[in-house]
Design a protein around this motif. Structure first.
Motif, PDB file in Angstrom:
ATOM      1  N   LYS A  19       0.841  -1.211   0.000  1.00 49.78           N
ATOM      2  CA  LYS A  19       0.000   0.000   0.000  1.00 49.78           C
ATOM      3  C   LYS A  19       0.874   1.258   0.000  1.00 49.78           C
ATOM      4  O   LYS A  19       0.646   2.183  -0.767  1.00 49.78           O
ATOM      5  N   GLY A  20       1.875   1.265   0.885  1.00 54.45           N
ATOM      6  CA  GLY A  20       2.747   2.436   0.979  1.00 54.45           C
ATOM      7  C   GLY A  20       3.626   2.585  -0.252  1.00 54.45           C
ATOM      8  O   GLY A  20       3.755   3.685  -0.812  1.00 54.45           O
ATOM      9  N   THR A  21       4.201   1.482  -0.694  1.00 55.82           N
ATOM     10  CA  THR A  21       5.110   1.492  -1.852  1.00 55.82           C
ATOM     11  C   THR A  21       4.400   1.999  -3.107  1.00 55.82           C
ATOM     12  O   THR A  21       4.893   2.885  -3.816  1.00 55.82           O
ATOM     13  N   ILE A  89      -6.138   7.452   0.659  1.00 57.88           N
ATOM     14  CA  ILE A  89      -6.180   7.142   2.085  1.00 57.88           C
ATOM     15  C   ILE A  89      -5.821   5.672   2.268  1.00 57.88           C
ATOM     16  O   ILE A  89      -6.599   4.780   1.914  1.00 57.88           O
ATOM     17  N   ASP A  90      -4.622   5.452   2.760  1.00 54.93           N
ATOM     18  CA  ASP A  90      -4.004   4.118   2.783  1.00 54.93           C
ATOM     19  C   ASP A  90      -4.201   3.466   4.149  1.00 54.93           C
ATOM     20  O   ASP A  90      -3.879   4.043   5.180  1.00 54.93           O
ATOM     21  N   GLY A  91      -4.798   2.258   4.127  1.00 55.57           N
ATOM     22  CA  GLY A  91      -4.947   1.482   5.360  1.00 55.57           C
ATOM     23  C   GLY A  91      -6.206   1.797   6.149  1.00 55.57           C
ATOM     24  O   GLY A  91      -6.306   1.458   7.327  1.00 55.57           O
ATOM     25  N   GLY A 137      12.141  -1.098  12.266  1.00 55.59           N
ATOM     26  CA  GLY A 137      11.992  -0.520  13.607  1.00 55.59           C
ATOM     27  C   GLY A 137      10.531  -0.407  14.034  1.00 55.59           C
ATOM     28  O   GLY A 137      10.235   0.159  15.080  1.00 55.59           O
ATOM     29  N   ARG A 138       9.608  -0.943  13.246  1.00 56.69           N
ATOM     30  CA  ARG A 138       8.194  -0.869  13.622  1.00 56.69           C
ATOM     31  C   ARG A 138       7.880  -1.883  14.721  1.00 56.69           C
ATOM     32  O   ARG A 138       8.236  -3.046  14.603  1.00 56.69           O
ATOM     33  N   SER A 139       7.172  -1.416  15.746  1.00 57.98           N
ATOM     34  CA  SER A 139       6.934  -2.295  16.894  1.00 57.98           C
ATOM     35  C   SER A 139       5.959  -3.415  16.544  1.00 57.98           C
ATOM     36  O   SER A 139       5.795  -4.359  17.316  1.00 57.98           O
TER      37      SER A 139
HETATM   38 MG    MG Z   1       1.985   0.916   4.913  1.00 58.46          MG
END
Ligand code: MG
Ligand code: UP5
Length: 194
Positions: A19-21, A89-91, A137-139
């Motif tokens: 989605k982000g890419t 609007i992603d996610g 680094g995402r929890s």
């Molecule tokens: Mg994302």
């Protein structure tokens, strides 16, 4: 005179579907404004506001943050970028509550266009997140949370995608291919409607 309403496309798909890419590529080619609900929540968490702890707890458990928090962040970001823009609007919306509250608070304020659905098999999703976990680094990029994120996606988000699909408002994209091939399919389908 009619008020200008922001145009809104939703982008949904499992964790790691791209989605982000792909949103970043769509921003470059089509001048969308990209708003990742997850990024906005992570930013809010880092500000140590009263919601920060709650957001972290929910993200770490792979669940969904209460709608009023996410929608207020989305609305503020839209206002800051300008309401004449076209937003990805992603996610979001991730569950029925997200969608119901969005309709109540934002339904009349935006012009909804389509939902992009990035289809990707679970093995590919898991592999991508495992690779990214080495440096994100995402929890929530760990095995335990990933299982919960996938469960939430299957149980809560898929029915939302199916709902949009039943209204023919869903653009299906095969997201398990190389990045440029996925983007080619997006441009082909987007050029037909823009
Ligand atoms: Mg994302
Ligand atoms: N990659 C991407 N595309 C590839 C391709 N075609 N081929 C090979 N590799 C590819 O990509 C993930 C990784 O895969 C990257 O390393 C990329 O290079 C590679 P990315 O584009 O980041 O995928 P994306 O779908 O954006 O994955 P993300 O992890 O961001 O998805 P999630 O839906 O899990 O995360 P999000 O940030 O949206 O939400 C996180 C959490 O926030 C949620 O679990 C939830 O707890 C909370 N949340 C809410 O509560 N409410 C909301 O409205 C939003 C979030």
């Amino acid at each position: 005179m009619d008020q200008v309403k922001p145009k809104v496309f939703f982008v949904l798909g499992g964790p790691g579907a791209g989605k982000g890419t792909q949103s970043a590529k769509m921003v470059e080619k089509y001048h969308f404004v990209h708003l990742s609900a997850g990024d906005l929540l992570r930013e809010e968490r880092s500000k140590k506001t009263q919601n920060a702890e709650l957001i972290e707890e929910i993200i770490k458990s792979g669940q969904i943050v209460p709608s009023h928090i996410t929608i207020s962040l989305l609305e503020s970001a839209m206002q800051a970028k300008g309401l004449d823009k076209m937003f990805l609007i992603d996610g979001f919306p991730r569950n029925q509550e997200n969608f119901d509250v969005w309709i109540k608070l934002m339904g009349d304020k935006v012009e909804f266009k389509k939902l992009f659905y990035f289809e990707c098999d679970e093995e590919t999703l898991k592999n991508r997140i495992k690779i990214r976990a080495q440096e994100s680094g995402r929890s929530d990029d760990n095995d335990e949370t990933l299982v919960k994120r996938l469960k939430t996606y299957n149980e809560s988000t898929r029915p939302i995608i199916q709902y949009f699909d039943s209204l023919s408002q869903c653009i299906h994209i095969k997201a398990d291919k190389p990045i440029d091939e996925v983007f080619q399919e997006i441009t082909k389908k987007l050029d037909e409607i823009l």
